[in-house]
Scaffold this motif. Structure first.
Motif, mmCIF file in Angstrom:
data_model
loop_
_atom_site.group_PDB
_atom_site.id
_atom_site.type_symbol
_atom_site.label_atom_id
_atom_site.label_comp_id
_atom_site.label_asym_id
_atom_site.label_seq_id
_atom_site.Cartn_x
_atom_site.Cartn_y
_atom_site.Cartn_z
ATOM 1 N N ILE A 91 -4.706 -2.227 4.978
ATOM 2 C CA ILE A 91 -5.811 -3.190 5.060
ATOM 3 C C ILE A 91 -5.518 -4.406 4.193
ATOM 4 C CG2 ILE A 91 -8.244 -3.548 4.479
ATOM 5 C CD1 ILE A 91 -8.696 -0.599 5.254
ATOM 6 N N SER A 92 -4.965 -4.175 3.015
ATOM 7 C CA SER A 92 -4.607 -5.288 2.128
ATOM 8 C C SER A 92 -3.539 -6.174 2.762
ATOM 9 C CB SER A 92 -4.118 -4.735 0.786
ATOM 10 O OG SER A 92 -3.697 -5.773 -0.062
ATOM 11 N N LEU A 93 -2.521 -5.553 3.361
ATOM 12 C CA LEU A 93 -1.464 -6.317 4.026
ATOM 13 C C LEU A 93 -2.021 -7.119 5.198
ATOM 14 C CD1 LEU A 93 1.481 -7.061 4.517
ATOM 15 C CD2 LEU A 93 1.743 -4.915 5.790
ATOM 16 N N ALA A 94 -2.865 -6.485 6.011
ATOM 17 C CA ALA A 94 -3.450 -7.178 7.158
ATOM 18 C C ALA A 94 -4.317 -8.353 6.716
ATOM 19 C CB ALA A 94 -4.275 -6.191 7.987
ATOM 20 N N THR A 95 -5.054 -8.173 5.635
ATOM 21 C CA THR A 95 -5.894 -9.251 5.113
ATOM 22 C C THR A 95 -5.050 -10.439 4.672
ATOM 23 O OG1 THR A 95 -7.540 -7.642 4.338
ATOM 24 C CG2 THR A 95 -7.642 -9.856 3.393
ATOM 25 N N ALA A 96 -3.941 -10.150 3.961
ATOM 26 C CA ALA A 96 -3.067 -11.223 3.483
ATOM 27 C C ALA A 96 -2.432 -11.988 4.637
ATOM 28 C CB ALA A 96 -1.982 -10.634 2.580
ATOM 29 N N VAL A 97 -2.029 -11.272 5.676
ATOM 30 C CA VAL A 97 -1.372 -11.918 6.813
ATOM 31 C C VAL A 97 -2.371 -12.736 7.635
ATOM 32 C CG1 VAL A 97 -0.180 -11.488 8.997
ATOM 33 C CG2 VAL A 97 0.459 -10.199 6.954
ATOM 34 N N VAL A 98 -3.547 -12.172 7.886
ATOM 35 C CA VAL A 98 -4.537 -12.838 8.738
ATOM 36 C C VAL A 98 -5.171 -14.036 8.035
ATOM 37 C CG1 VAL A 98 -6.778 -12.556 9.872
ATOM 38 C CG2 VAL A 98 -5.040 -10.765 10.079
ATOM 39 N N ASN A 114 7.342 -14.452 -5.974
ATOM 40 C CA ASN A 114 7.093 -13.247 -5.190
ATOM 41 C C ASN A 114 5.684 -12.710 -5.429
ATOM 42 O OD1 ASN A 114 9.792 -13.131 -4.132
ATOM 43 N ND2 ASN A 114 10.463 -12.385 -6.125
ATOM 44 N N PHE A 115 4.720 -13.627 -5.546
ATOM 45 C CA PHE A 115 3.386 -13.202 -5.938
ATOM 46 C C PHE A 115 2.687 -12.356 -4.878
ATOM 47 C CE2 PHE A 115 2.451 -17.036 -3.560
ATOM 48 C CZ PHE A 115 1.240 -16.770 -2.956
ATOM 49 N N MET A 116 3.116 -12.424 -3.613
ATOM 50 C CA MET A 116 2.450 -11.643 -2.584
ATOM 51 C C MET A 116 2.629 -10.145 -2.788
ATOM 52 S SD MET A 116 0.591 -13.511 -0.793
ATOM 53 C CE MET A 116 0.119 -12.315 0.445
ATOM 54 N N ALA A 117 3.713 -9.756 -3.454
ATOM 55 C CA ALA A 117 3.877 -8.338 -3.774
ATOM 56 C C ALA A 117 2.794 -7.893 -4.753
ATOM 57 C CB ALA A 117 5.268 -8.083 -4.363
ATOM 58 N N TYR A 118 2.480 -8.782 -5.710
ATOM 59 C CA TYR A 118 1.399 -8.476 -6.642
ATOM 60 C C TYR A 118 0.059 -8.425 -5.904
ATOM 61 C CZ TYR A 118 4.507 -9.269 -10.634
ATOM 62 O OH TYR A 118 5.513 -9.169 -11.552
ATOM 63 N N VAL A 119 -0.126 -9.345 -4.974
ATOM 64 C CA VAL A 119 -1.405 -9.424 -4.263
ATOM 65 C C VAL A 119 -1.612 -8.208 -3.374
ATOM 66 C CG1 VAL A 119 -2.730 -10.722 -2.560
ATOM 67 C CG2 VAL A 119 -1.483 -11.938 -4.352
ATOM 68 N N PRO A 176 3.731 -14.098 5.428
ATOM 69 C CA PRO A 176 4.346 -12.802 5.729
ATOM 70 C C PRO A 176 4.915 -12.158 4.471
ATOM 71 C CG PRO A 176 5.813 -14.579 6.382
ATOM 72 C CD PRO A 176 4.532 -15.231 5.934
ATOM 73 N N LEU A 177 4.800 -10.860 4.405
ATOM 74 C CA LEU A 177 5.356 -10.111 3.281
ATOM 75 C C LEU A 177 6.615 -9.399 3.757
ATOM 76 C CD1 LEU A 177 4.968 -9.128 0.336
ATOM 77 C CD2 LEU A 177 3.814 -7.132 1.278
ATOM 78 N N THR A 178 7.757 -9.815 3.251
ATOM 79 C CA THR A 178 9.018 -9.194 3.652
ATOM 80 C C THR A 178 9.276 -7.944 2.816
ATOM 81 O OG1 THR A 178 10.232 -10.596 2.091
ATOM 82 C CG2 THR A 178 9.999 -11.395 4.352
ATOM 83 N N LEU A 179 9.888 -6.970 3.462
ATOM 84 C CA LEU A 179 10.232 -5.723 2.785
ATOM 85 C C LEU A 179 11.749 -5.638 2.739
ATOM 86 C CD1 LEU A 179 9.226 -3.071 1.551
ATOM 87 C CD2 LEU A 179 9.183 -2.094 3.847
ATOM 88 N N GLU A 180 12.313 -5.916 1.582
ATOM 89 C CA GLU A 180 13.762 -6.038 1.451
ATOM 90 C C GLU A 180 14.484 -4.695 1.487
ATOM 91 O OE1 GLU A 180 15.309 -8.783 1.563
ATOM 92 O OE2 GLU A 180 13.577 -10.121 1.454
ATOM 93 N N SER A 181 13.871 -3.646 0.952
ATOM 94 C CA SER A 181 14.530 -2.325 0.885
ATOM 95 C C SER A 181 13.596 -1.263 1.458
ATOM 96 C CB SER A 181 14.902 -1.993 -0.567
ATOM 97 O OG SER A 181 15.725 -2.985 -1.129
ATOM 98 N N ASN A 218 -10.359 -7.521 -2.936
ATOM 99 C CA ASN A 218 -9.342 -7.609 -3.991
ATOM 100 C C ASN A 218 -8.157 -8.466 -3.564
ATOM 101 O OD1 ASN A 218 -10.661 -6.080 -5.935
ATOM 102 N ND2 ASN A 218 -9.831 -4.149 -5.194
ATOM 103 N N THR A 219 -7.797 -8.419 -2.286
ATOM 104 C CA THR A 219 -6.691 -9.249 -1.791
ATOM 105 C C THR A 219 -7.044 -10.729 -1.926
ATOM 106 O OG1 THR A 219 -6.017 -7.539 -0.211
ATOM 107 C CG2 THR A 219 -5.228 -9.760 0.193
ATOM 108 N N ILE A 220 -8.260 -11.074 -1.538
ATOM 109 C CA ILE A 220 -8.704 -12.471 -1.662
ATOM 110 C C ILE A 220 -8.723 -12.898 -3.131
ATOM 111 C CG2 ILE A 220 -10.638 -14.046 -1.276
ATOM 112 C CD1 ILE A 220 -11.388 -12.290 1.153
#
Length: 259
Positions: free
Chosen positions: A115-122, A49-54, A127-132, A34-36
């Motif tokens: 797992i979704s975050l790791a897939t996106a980064v690798v 900010n599409f990576m938040a959606y991904v 990188p997905l930043t976490l503002e809050s 699903n991440t791909i």
């Protein structure tokens, strides 16, 4: 006693769930695929900010799939194993056993977000930043509670049904679409948005995205938080009422067996 039953049921359920190939697919392969898919859908969309959606979308889709094919499916598995009636009649509280199963599945299913975050980064090196982060942690906790409660409602409804597998498949995709896991609910037709706003996961998704992007309006955040809290409390009451009705019906008609 109730806490011990809850904890032991959670531990057993997590082991049993992970032992099933379908659950492992939903837990591991589903968020990767699903991440791909979502990345390919969004990376040329113009959304900053599409990576938040991904990442959130893929992770939550995997989470809900695990819940559908575990928390809902457990009722069917217990029935065809001939143990549903035994669990219902056991000295331990039937709602506590079912709740332990649901919480165990939900906590294990949270791995889909990682797992979704790791897939996106690798794979995509973005990188997905976490503002809050504090707001995100609070949103994640309330999201887990909302998923647990809505799963308990589904489990209660399916307890007396002989079409559990049909309903499991029926509720997966519609809820993903209605709750805006992969796109804002504002793109849906106005005629069906009222259904989205009646579902607590809708607000869980909005709170999580808001926390990732940065909470610019705390008032809006707490407004959404209040709505999801109220809806979750309402679903909890509905679940309790459903159980009481199911309890009376089962004792009269004895409808928990396969036949």
């Amino acid at each position: 006693m109730s806490l011990a039953i809850l904890v032991s049921t959670m531990r057993v359920q997590m082991k049993q769930s992970f032992a099933r190939p379908m659950f492992r697919f939903c837990l591991i392969a589903n968020p990767i695929l699903n991440t791909i898919l979502l990345y390919e859908m969004y990376h040329n969309s113009g959304e900053e900010n599409f990576m938040a959606y991904v990442v959130l979308g893929a992770g939550l889709m995997g989470l809900w799939s695990c819940i559908c094919f575990s928390s809902a499916g457990d009722i069917n598995r217990e029935r065809y194993s001939g143990t549903l009636a035994l669990i219902f009649a056991a000295p331990a509280s039937f709602p506590m056993i079912i709740l332990g199963k649901i919480i165990g599945n939900t906590l294990l299913s949270l791995l889909t977000l990682g797992i979704s975050l790791a897939t996106a980064v690798v794979l995509f090196r973005i990188p997905l930043t976490l503002e809050s982060p504090l707001y995100f942690l609070l949103a994640l906790v309330v999201a887990v509670v909302s998923f647990v409660v809505i799963s308990s409602v589904v489990a209660c409804v399916l307890t007396l049904s002989r079409k559990t597998e049909l309903y499991m498949n029926l509720i997966e995709i519609p809820l993903i679409l209605l709750c805006g896991f992969v796109f804002p609910v504002t793109v849906l037709p106005k005629a069906i948005r009222f259904v989205s706003y009646a579902l607590s996961p809708t607000y869980a998704v909005e709170l999580l995205r808001m926390s990732v992007w940065g909470v610019e309006s705390p008032a809006l955040y707490w407004q959404e938080f209040g709505i999801i809290t109220a809806l979750t409390a309402f679903y909890a009451v509905v679940s309790a009422l459903l159980y009481r009705r199911i309890d009376r019906r089962v004792r009269v008609a004895a409808t928990l067996e396969v036949a």
